[in-house]
Motif scaffolding. Structure first.
Motif, PDB file in Angstrom:
ATOM      1  N   PHE A 111       0.835  -1.206   0.000  1.00 10.25           N
ATOM      2  CA  PHE A 111       0.000   0.000   0.000  1.00 10.25           C
ATOM      3  C   PHE A 111       0.869   1.254   0.000  1.00 10.25           C
ATOM      4  CE2 PHE A 111      -2.619   3.145   2.464  1.00 10.25           C
ATOM      5  CZ  PHE A 111      -3.620   3.322   1.510  1.00 10.25           C
ATOM      6  N   LEU A 112       1.982   1.216   0.720  1.00  7.25           N
ATOM      7  CA  LEU A 112       2.913   2.355   0.700  1.00  7.25           C
ATOM      8  C   LEU A 112       3.455   2.569  -0.711  1.00  7.25           C
ATOM      9  CD1 LEU A 112       5.656   3.197   3.296  1.00  7.25           C
ATOM     10  CD2 LEU A 112       6.259   3.060   0.884  1.00  7.25           C
ATOM     11  N   VAL A 113       3.794   1.483  -1.389  1.00 10.92           N
ATOM     12  CA  VAL A 113       4.284   1.597  -2.771  1.00 10.92           C
ATOM     13  C   VAL A 113       3.221   2.223  -3.666  1.00 10.92           C
ATOM     14  CG1 VAL A 113       5.050   0.292  -4.795  1.00 10.92           C
ATOM     15  CG2 VAL A 113       5.891  -0.327  -2.524  1.00 10.92           C
ATOM     16  N   ASP A 114       1.982   1.766  -3.535  1.00  8.18           N
ATOM     17  CA  ASP A 114       0.897   2.311  -4.362  1.00  8.18           C
ATOM     18  C   ASP A 114       0.708   3.802  -4.108  1.00  8.18           C
ATOM     19  OD1 ASP A 114       0.385  -0.155  -5.513  1.00  8.18           O
ATOM     20  OD2 ASP A 114      -1.158  -0.689  -4.047  1.00  8.18           O
ATOM     21  N   GLN A 115       0.795   4.206  -2.841  1.00  2.26           N
ATOM     22  CA  GLN A 115       0.646   5.622  -2.514  1.00  2.26           C
ATOM     23  C   GLN A 115       1.805   6.451  -3.075  1.00  2.26           C
ATOM     24  OE1 GLN A 115      -2.113   7.057  -0.974  1.00  2.26           O
ATOM     25  NE2 GLN A 115      -2.874   5.007  -1.415  1.00  2.26           N
ATOM     26  N   ALA A 116       3.008   5.893  -3.049  1.00  2.00           N
ATOM     27  CA  ALA A 116       4.164   6.595  -3.605  1.00  2.00           C
ATOM     28  C   ALA A 116       4.001   6.802  -5.102  1.00  2.00           C
ATOM     29  CB  ALA A 116       5.442   5.814  -3.310  1.00  2.00           C
ATOM     30  N   LEU A 117       3.518   5.777  -5.788  1.00  2.00           N
ATOM     31  CA  LEU A 117       3.326   5.880  -7.243  1.00  2.00           C
ATOM     32  C   LEU A 117       2.234   6.882  -7.586  1.00  2.00           C
ATOM     33  CD1 LEU A 117       3.588   2.095  -8.156  1.00  2.00           C
ATOM     34  CD2 LEU A 117       5.284   3.882  -8.614  1.00  2.00           C
ATOM     35  N   ALA A 118       1.194   6.929  -6.766  1.00  2.00           N
ATOM     36  CA  ALA A 118       0.109   7.886  -7.012  1.00  2.00           C
ATOM     37  C   ALA A 118       0.553   9.314  -6.740  1.00  2.00           C
ATOM     38  CB  ALA A 118      -1.102   7.537  -6.130  1.00  2.00           C
ATOM     39  N   GLN A 119       1.397   9.494  -5.715  1.00  2.00           N
ATOM     40  CA  GLN A 119       1.833  10.836  -5.334  1.00  2.00           C
ATOM     41  C   GLN A 119       2.941  11.357  -6.240  1.00  2.00           C
ATOM     42  OE1 GLN A 119       0.528  12.792  -2.692  1.00  2.00           O
ATOM     43  NE2 GLN A 119       1.748  14.360  -3.709  1.00  2.00           N
ATOM     44  N   GLY A 120       3.821  10.454  -6.687  1.00  2.00           N
ATOM     45  CA  GLY A 120       4.977  10.908  -7.479  1.00  2.00           C
ATOM     46  C   GLY A 120       5.156  10.157  -8.773  1.00  2.00           C
ATOM     47  N   PRO A 121       4.159  10.152  -9.648  1.00  2.00           N
ATOM     48  CA  PRO A 121       4.270   9.360 -10.884  1.00  2.00           C
ATOM     49  C   PRO A 121       5.372   9.823 -11.828  1.00  2.00           C
ATOM     50  CG  PRO A 121       2.384  10.846 -10.997  1.00  2.00           C
ATOM     51  CD  PRO A 121       2.906  10.919  -9.589  1.00  2.00           C
ATOM     52  N   ASP A 122       5.821  11.069 -11.671  1.00  2.00           N
ATOM     53  CA  ASP A 122       6.858  11.603 -12.557  1.00  2.00           C
ATOM     54  C   ASP A 122       8.227  11.670 -11.894  1.00  2.00           C
ATOM     55  OD1 ASP A 122       4.922  12.038 -14.585  1.00  2.00           O
ATOM     56  OD2 ASP A 122       4.304  13.893 -13.586  1.00  2.00           O
ATOM     57  N   ALA A 123       8.366  11.019 -10.740  1.00  2.00           N
ATOM     58  CA  ALA A 123       9.646  11.062 -10.024  1.00  2.00           C
ATOM     59  C   ALA A 123      10.762  10.454 -10.861  1.00  2.00           C
ATOM     60  CB  ALA A 123       9.523  10.312  -8.699  1.00  2.00           C
ATOM     61  N   THR A 124      11.913  11.076 -10.799  1.00  2.00           N
ATOM     62  CA  THR A 124      13.086  10.545 -11.511  1.00  2.00           C
ATOM     63  C   THR A 124      14.161  10.035 -10.553  1.00  2.00           C
ATOM     64  OG1 THR A 124      14.038  12.764 -11.630  1.00  2.00           O
ATOM     65  CG2 THR A 124      12.711  12.023 -13.514  1.00  2.00           C
ATOM     66  N   VAL A 125      14.072  10.446  -9.280  1.00  2.00           N
ATOM     67  CA  VAL A 125      15.006   9.984  -8.253  1.00  2.00           C
ATOM     68  C   VAL A 125      14.197   9.436  -7.080  1.00  2.00           C
ATOM     69  CG1 VAL A 125      16.866  10.582  -6.664  1.00  2.00           C
ATOM     70  CG2 VAL A 125      16.768  11.672  -8.918  1.00  2.00           C
ATOM     71  N   VAL A 126      14.492   8.200  -6.709  1.00  2.00           N
ATOM     72  CA  VAL A 126      13.791   7.525  -5.619  1.00  2.00           C
ATOM     73  C   VAL A 126      14.816   7.083  -4.591  1.00  2.00           C
ATOM     74  CG1 VAL A 126      12.517   5.422  -4.997  1.00  2.00           C
ATOM     75  CG2 VAL A 126      11.834   6.755  -7.009  1.00  2.00           C
ATOM     76  N   VAL A 127      14.477   7.278  -3.302  1.00  2.00           N
ATOM     77  CA  VAL A 127      15.324   6.808  -2.211  1.00  2.00           C
ATOM     78  C   VAL A 127      14.477   5.968  -1.270  1.00  2.00           C
ATOM     79  CG1 VAL A 127      16.631   7.479  -0.155  1.00  2.00           C
ATOM     80  CG2 VAL A 127      16.986   8.706  -2.301  1.00  2.00           C
ATOM     81  N   ASP A 128      15.013   4.798  -0.920  1.00  2.00           N
ATOM     82  CA  ASP A 128      14.368   3.866   0.001  1.00  2.00           C
ATOM     83  C   ASP A 128      15.252   3.744   1.239  1.00  2.00           C
ATOM     84  OD1 ASP A 128      13.000   1.798   1.236  1.00  2.00           O
ATOM     85  OD2 ASP A 128      13.583   0.257  -0.221  1.00  2.00           O
ATOM     86  N   LEU A 129      14.876   4.473   2.321  1.00  2.00           N
ATOM     87  CA  LEU A 129      15.620   4.406   3.569  1.00  2.00           C
ATOM     88  C   LEU A 129      15.139   3.226   4.409  1.00  2.00           C
ATOM     89  CD1 LEU A 129      15.958   8.089   4.905  1.00  2.00           C
ATOM     90  CD2 LEU A 129      17.671   6.717   3.708  1.00  2.00           C
ATOM     91  N   CYS A 130      16.008   2.710   5.282  1.00  2.00           N
ATOM     92  CA  CYS A 130      15.683   1.513   6.074  1.00  2.00           C
ATOM     93  C   CYS A 130      15.168   0.438   5.135  1.00  2.00           C
ATOM     94  CB  CYS A 130      14.655   1.838   7.150  1.00  2.00           C
ATOM     95  SG  CYS A 130      15.186   3.072   8.342  1.00  2.00           S
TER      96      CYS A 130
END
Length: 272
Positions: A92-111
């Motif tokens: 669900f977190l992944v789905d929310q990230a994709l909905a919020q930032g569909p045009d993101a070019t840089v992604v960071v996954d902490l922890c």
């Protein structure tokens, strides 16, 4: 002419009967014994390997660590022993990230743990630059395997200290699936988590929000204008998590999935 002596054959181990596997798993308390038996028998390459996998599962090892993989957001993610197992609710977190930032070019996954979140985002977003970080070298090694196909960069260190400085102000999606179990409640977790996953991936401090507050406070300097921070929390912790994001200057909201029992706090750096 005398015949040459034959090399003795090694006796073959007969396949494990599925019913026997189900009985062993059910006796060990596995609620979904039939499903687990099918996964173990389809993953094992030999009867000996299947028997060893059943033995490890009966001893309490998480199924995903027994199999060596977990299904996550349509991917088969490698999970090594001693690494936090990605939970289905985190999809669900992944789905929310994709909905919020569909045009993101840089992604960071902490922890990042196994790197499941970063791998899922990389699979869904074409041509992104993906970075992941964890304080645990075992998790970092596992994440490198899962992010290799995406050309991901995995770093070892404490939260933002692990990241290259060139990412400051450029991150479109920042996910931080930080540990959020209050210290006093770690002992109440299922034995699979408590005994086989690293404490640092579970214990979030006195109220469970120590790392979330640290991430929220530092996130704005790493996010691009309009970039978003997403972190999972519990329903009880949600108000304090929202407050922490707000204090950092992020425009904040909660997203909730009753089906998955998932709560995700989302903060967006203002565009101006």
């Amino acid at each position: 002419m005398p015949s040459s002596p034959r090399t003795p054959r090694t006796p073959s181990v007969p396949p494990l009967p599925p019913t026997a596997v189900v009985r062993a798993l059910r006796a060990a308390g596995c609620v979904f014994a039939e499903d687990e038996a099918e996964l173990i028998l389809s993953t094992a390459r030999t009867p000996d390997e299947a028997a060893a996998m059943v033995e490890r599962r009966v001893s309490g090892l998480p199924l995903e660590q027994v199999l060596g993989w977990a299904e996550f957001h349509g991917l088969r993610v490698t999970v090594e022993p001693g690494v936090f197992v990605p939970r289905r609710r985190t999809e669900f977190l992944v789905d929310q990230a994709l909905a919020q930032g569909p045009d993101a070019t840089v992604v960071v996954d902490l922890c990042c743990g196994s790197g499941a979140v970063g791998a899922a985002l990389a699979a869904a977003l074409d041509g992104i630059e993906v970075h992941a970080a964890d304080i645990d070298p075992v998790a970092v090694r596992c994440a490198r395997r899962n992010l290799a196909a995406a050309g991901g960069h995995v770093h070892t260190g404490d939260l933002f200290d692990a990241l290259p400085a060139c990412l400051r102000g450029r991150v479109g999606i920042l996910t931080a699936n930080v540990p959020y179990v209050p210290s006093a409640e770690v002992g109440l977790l299922p034995a699979e988590a408590r005994d086989h996953e690293p404490l640092a991936a579970l214990d979030g401090g006195a109220d469970g929000l120590d790392l979330l507050r640290r991430v929220a406070a530092a996130a704005p300097e790493w996010l691009a204008p309009g970039g978003c921070l997403l972190s999972e929390t519990s329903e009880r912790q949600a108000p304090a998590a929202v407050e922490a994001f707000g204090r950092a200057g992020l425009s904040t909201r909660m997203a909730v999935s009753r089906e998955l029992s998932a709560q995700v706090v989302i903060g967006v750096r203002p565009a101006r």
